[in-house]
Design a protein around this motif. Structure first.
Motif, PDB file in Angstrom:
ATOM      1  N   ARG A  15       0.856  -1.181   0.000  1.00  0.00           N
ATOM      2  CA  ARG A  15       0.000   0.000   0.000  1.00  0.00           C
ATOM      3  C   ARG A  15       0.891   1.229   0.000  1.00  0.00           C
ATOM      4  O   ARG A  15       1.881   1.292   0.735  1.00  0.00           O
ATOM      5  CB  ARG A  15      -0.877  -0.017   1.242  1.00  0.00           C
ATOM      6  N   VAL A  16       0.529   2.188  -0.854  1.00  0.00           N
ATOM      7  CA  VAL A  16       1.251   3.461  -0.842  1.00  0.00           C
ATOM      8  C   VAL A  16       0.672   4.267   0.320  1.00  0.00           C
ATOM      9  O   VAL A  16      -0.489   4.677   0.298  1.00  0.00           O
ATOM     10  CB  VAL A  16       1.094   4.219  -2.178  1.00  0.00           C
ATOM     11  N   ALA A  17       1.476   4.466   1.350  1.00  0.00           N
ATOM     12  CA  ALA A  17       1.026   5.183   2.544  1.00  0.00           C
ATOM     13  C   ALA A  17       1.106   6.689   2.357  1.00  0.00           C
ATOM     14  O   ALA A  17       0.446   7.437   3.070  1.00  0.00           O
ATOM     15  CB  ALA A  17       1.854   4.757   3.759  1.00  0.00           C
ATOM     16  N   GLY A  18       1.902   7.130   1.387  1.00  0.00           N
ATOM     17  CA  GLY A  18       1.993   8.560   1.142  1.00  0.00           C
ATOM     18  C   GLY A  18       3.104   8.920   0.186  1.00  0.00           C
ATOM     19  O   GLY A  18       4.028   8.140  -0.038  1.00  0.00           O
ATOM     20  N   VAL A  19       2.976  10.093  -0.391  1.00  0.00           N
ATOM     21  CA  VAL A  19       4.015  10.673  -1.239  1.00  0.00           C
ATOM     22  C   VAL A  19       4.160  12.116  -0.783  1.00  0.00           C
ATOM     23  O   VAL A  19       3.161  12.821  -0.636  1.00  0.00           O
ATOM     24  CB  VAL A  19       3.629  10.614  -2.738  1.00  0.00           C
ATOM     25  N   ARG A  20       5.391  12.528  -0.537  1.00  0.00           N
ATOM     26  CA  ARG A  20       5.606  13.901  -0.068  1.00  0.00           C
ATOM     27  C   ARG A  20       6.899  14.444  -0.656  1.00  0.00           C
ATOM     28  O   ARG A  20       7.780  13.696  -1.062  1.00  0.00           O
ATOM     29  CB  ARG A  20       5.649  13.930   1.457  1.00  0.00           C
ATOM     30  N   THR A  48      17.550  23.535  -8.735  1.00  0.00           N
ATOM     31  CA  THR A  48      17.120  22.965 -10.014  1.00  0.00           C
ATOM     32  C   THR A  48      16.438  21.611  -9.891  1.00  0.00           C
ATOM     33  O   THR A  48      15.937  21.085 -10.880  1.00  0.00           O
ATOM     34  CB  THR A  48      18.335  22.793 -10.957  1.00  0.00           C
ATOM     35  N   SER A  49      16.451  21.055  -8.688  1.00  0.00           N
ATOM     36  CA  SER A  49      15.870  19.722  -8.517  1.00  0.00           C
ATOM     37  C   SER A  49      15.331  19.550  -7.102  1.00  0.00           C
ATOM     38  O   SER A  49      15.527  20.393  -6.238  1.00  0.00           O
ATOM     39  CB  SER A  49      16.919  18.655  -8.805  1.00  0.00           C
ATOM     40  N   GLY A  50      14.676  18.441  -6.908  1.00  0.00           N
ATOM     41  CA  GLY A  50      14.130  18.125  -5.604  1.00  0.00           C
ATOM     42  C   GLY A  50      14.086  16.621  -5.395  1.00  0.00           C
ATOM     43  O   GLY A  50      14.464  15.844  -6.270  1.00  0.00           O
ATOM     44  N   THR A  51      13.605  16.242  -4.237  1.00  0.00           N
ATOM     45  CA  THR A  51      13.438  14.824  -3.919  1.00  0.00           C
ATOM     46  C   THR A  51      12.071  14.630  -3.290  1.00  0.00           C
ATOM     47  O   THR A  51      11.709  15.327  -2.332  1.00  0.00           O
ATOM     48  CB  THR A  51      14.523  14.339  -2.936  1.00  0.00           C
ATOM     49  N   ALA A  52      11.327  13.698  -3.856  1.00  0.00           N
ATOM     50  CA  ALA A  52      10.068  13.272  -3.246  1.00  0.00           C
ATOM     51  C   ALA A  52      10.345  11.973  -2.505  1.00  0.00           C
ATOM     52  O   ALA A  52      11.351  11.297  -2.755  1.00  0.00           O
ATOM     53  CB  ALA A  52       9.005  13.063  -4.323  1.00  0.00           C
ATOM     54  N   GLU A  53       9.481  11.626  -1.582  1.00  0.00           N
ATOM     55  CA  GLU A  53       9.578  10.346  -0.889  1.00  0.00           C
ATOM     56  C   GLU A  53       8.269   9.598  -1.064  1.00  0.00           C
ATOM     57  O   GLU A  53       7.196  10.151  -0.823  1.00  0.00           O
ATOM     58  CB  GLU A  53       9.855  10.543   0.599  1.00  0.00           C
ATOM     59  N   VAL A  54       8.377   8.358  -1.505  1.00  0.00           N
ATOM     60  CA  VAL A  54       7.227   7.468  -1.615  1.00  0.00           C
ATOM     61  C   VAL A  54       7.317   6.507  -0.431  1.00  0.00           C
ATOM     62  O   VAL A  54       8.318   5.804  -0.278  1.00  0.00           O
ATOM     63  CB  VAL A  54       7.230   6.691  -2.944  1.00  0.00           C
ATOM     64  N   VAL A  55       6.286   6.521   0.411  1.00  0.00           N
ATOM     65  CA  VAL A  55       6.268   5.660   1.584  1.00  0.00           C
ATOM     66  C   VAL A  55       5.360   4.471   1.288  1.00  0.00           C
ATOM     67  O   VAL A  55       4.171   4.645   1.002  1.00  0.00           O
ATOM     68  CB  VAL A  55       5.771   6.425   2.833  1.00  0.00           C
ATOM     69  N   LEU A  56       5.943   3.268   1.334  1.00  0.00           N
ATOM     70  CA  LEU A  56       5.192   2.047   1.069  1.00  0.00           C
ATOM     71  C   LEU A  56       5.076   1.221   2.342  1.00  0.00           C
ATOM     72  O   LEU A  56       6.022   1.144   3.124  1.00  0.00           O
ATOM     73  CB  LEU A  56       5.900   1.204   0.006  1.00  0.00           C
ATOM     74  N   GLN A  59       7.392  -0.558   6.901  1.00  0.00           N
ATOM     75  CA  GLN A  59       7.247   0.696   6.162  1.00  0.00           C
ATOM     76  C   GLN A  59       8.602   1.030   5.532  1.00  0.00           C
ATOM     77  O   GLN A  59       9.618   1.057   6.219  1.00  0.00           O
ATOM     78  CB  GLN A  59       6.792   1.814   7.087  1.00  0.00           C
ATOM     79  N   VAL A  60       8.579   1.250   4.218  1.00  0.00           N
ATOM     80  CA  VAL A  60       9.807   1.538   3.473  1.00  0.00           C
ATOM     81  C   VAL A  60       9.644   2.891   2.784  1.00  0.00           C
ATOM     82  O   VAL A  60       8.629   3.131   2.129  1.00  0.00           O
ATOM     83  CB  VAL A  60      10.074   0.443   2.413  1.00  0.00           C
ATOM     84  N   THR A  61      10.624   3.759   2.939  1.00  0.00           N
ATOM     85  CA  THR A  61      10.603   5.072   2.299  1.00  0.00           C
ATOM     86  C   THR A  61      11.606   5.068   1.147  1.00  0.00           C
ATOM     87  O   THR A  61      12.783   4.805   1.339  1.00  0.00           O
ATOM     88  CB  THR A  61      10.961   6.180   3.311  1.00  0.00           C
ATOM     89  N   ILE A  62      11.080   5.355  -0.047  1.00  0.00           N
ATOM     90  CA  ILE A  62      11.906   5.360  -1.250  1.00  0.00           C
ATOM     91  C   ILE A  62      12.159   6.806  -1.676  1.00  0.00           C
ATOM     92  O   ILE A  62      11.209   7.536  -1.963  1.00  0.00           O
ATOM     93  CB  ILE A  62      11.208   4.612  -2.390  1.00  0.00           C
ATOM     94  N   PRO A  63      13.412   7.242  -1.725  1.00  0.00           N
ATOM     95  CA  PRO A  63      13.705   8.588  -2.218  1.00  0.00           C
ATOM     96  C   PRO A  63      13.584   8.620  -3.739  1.00  0.00           C
ATOM     97  O   PRO A  63      14.102   7.746  -4.430  1.00  0.00           O
ATOM     98  CB  PRO A  63      15.151   8.825  -1.768  1.00  0.00           C
ATOM     99  N   VAL A  64      12.872   9.625  -4.249  1.00  0.00           N
ATOM    100  CA  VAL A  64      12.626   9.751  -5.685  1.00  0.00           C
ATOM    101  C   VAL A  64      13.113  11.129  -6.137  1.00  0.00           C
ATOM    102  O   VAL A  64      12.419  12.131  -5.943  1.00  0.00           O
ATOM    103  CB  VAL A  64      11.121   9.562  -6.005  1.00  0.00           C
TER     104      VAL A  64
END
Length: 165
Positions: free
Chosen positions: A40-45, A52-60, A111-116
């Motif tokens: 389950r995707v618990a969140g994206v922030r 010039t760039s950023g990082t989102a985190e997808v929490v699964l 819970q796993v947080t993936i840096p994007v």
């Protein structure tokens, strides 16, 4: 218990040995039955923003319903944002692989947080939506590679929401 003499080189054996052996094999096979974990995707922030760039985190959240540990062998992901100028209405913000291996304990949720990482240039016209409304609609999809008792399984995930800086 009764014992019988077996003809040949085996000698004596206990009656019912075959039934006990069959029961042991059956119980072992039942313990190895694989139930696919749920993801389950618990969140994206948005985790960070640079020049010039950023990082989102997808929490699964990965749930293991099995009575034995599994090995999560990585995640493939694709993060897209709404873009009216794109042919299908979505612009790819980032895609890639998170290759880390994580042990998933039996009957537990991890819970796993993936840096994007992403570049602002990938936002395209979605940047206007962020400026106007403070957020942009996204969809994240991918699959998790999970090692089980009989091989590797690929478990998909997908979710839509609104990403806010």
């Amino acid at each position: 218990m009764t014992f019988e003499r077996r003809a040949g080189p085996g000698g004596w054996y206990r009656r019912g040995t075959g039934a006990v052996l069959a029961l042991v094999v059956l119980l072992t096979a039942c313990s190895l039955v694989f139930t696919e974990p749920s993801i389950r995707v618990a969140g994206v922030r948005v985790a960070s923003l640079g020049l010039t760039s950023g990082t989102a985190e997808v929490v699964l959240e990965v749930d293991n319903p099995n009575g034995y540990d599994l090995e999560v062998r990585g995640f493939d992901y694709r993060l897209q944002v709404v873009d009216d100028g794109a042919p299908d209405g979505w612009r790819e913000l980032s895609a890639g692989e998170w290759p880390d291996t994580v042990r998933l304990p039996s009957r537990d949720t991890l819970q796993v947080t993936i840096p994007v990482p992403f570049d602002y240039t990938a936002l395209g016209s979605a940047l206007n939506a962020i400026m106007a409304t403070g957020g942009v609609d996204y969809q994240v999809s991918g699959e998790t590679r999970v090692g089980g008792p009989t091989g590797e399984y690929h478990v998909p995930f997908r979710q839509r929401g609104t990403l806010r800086p």
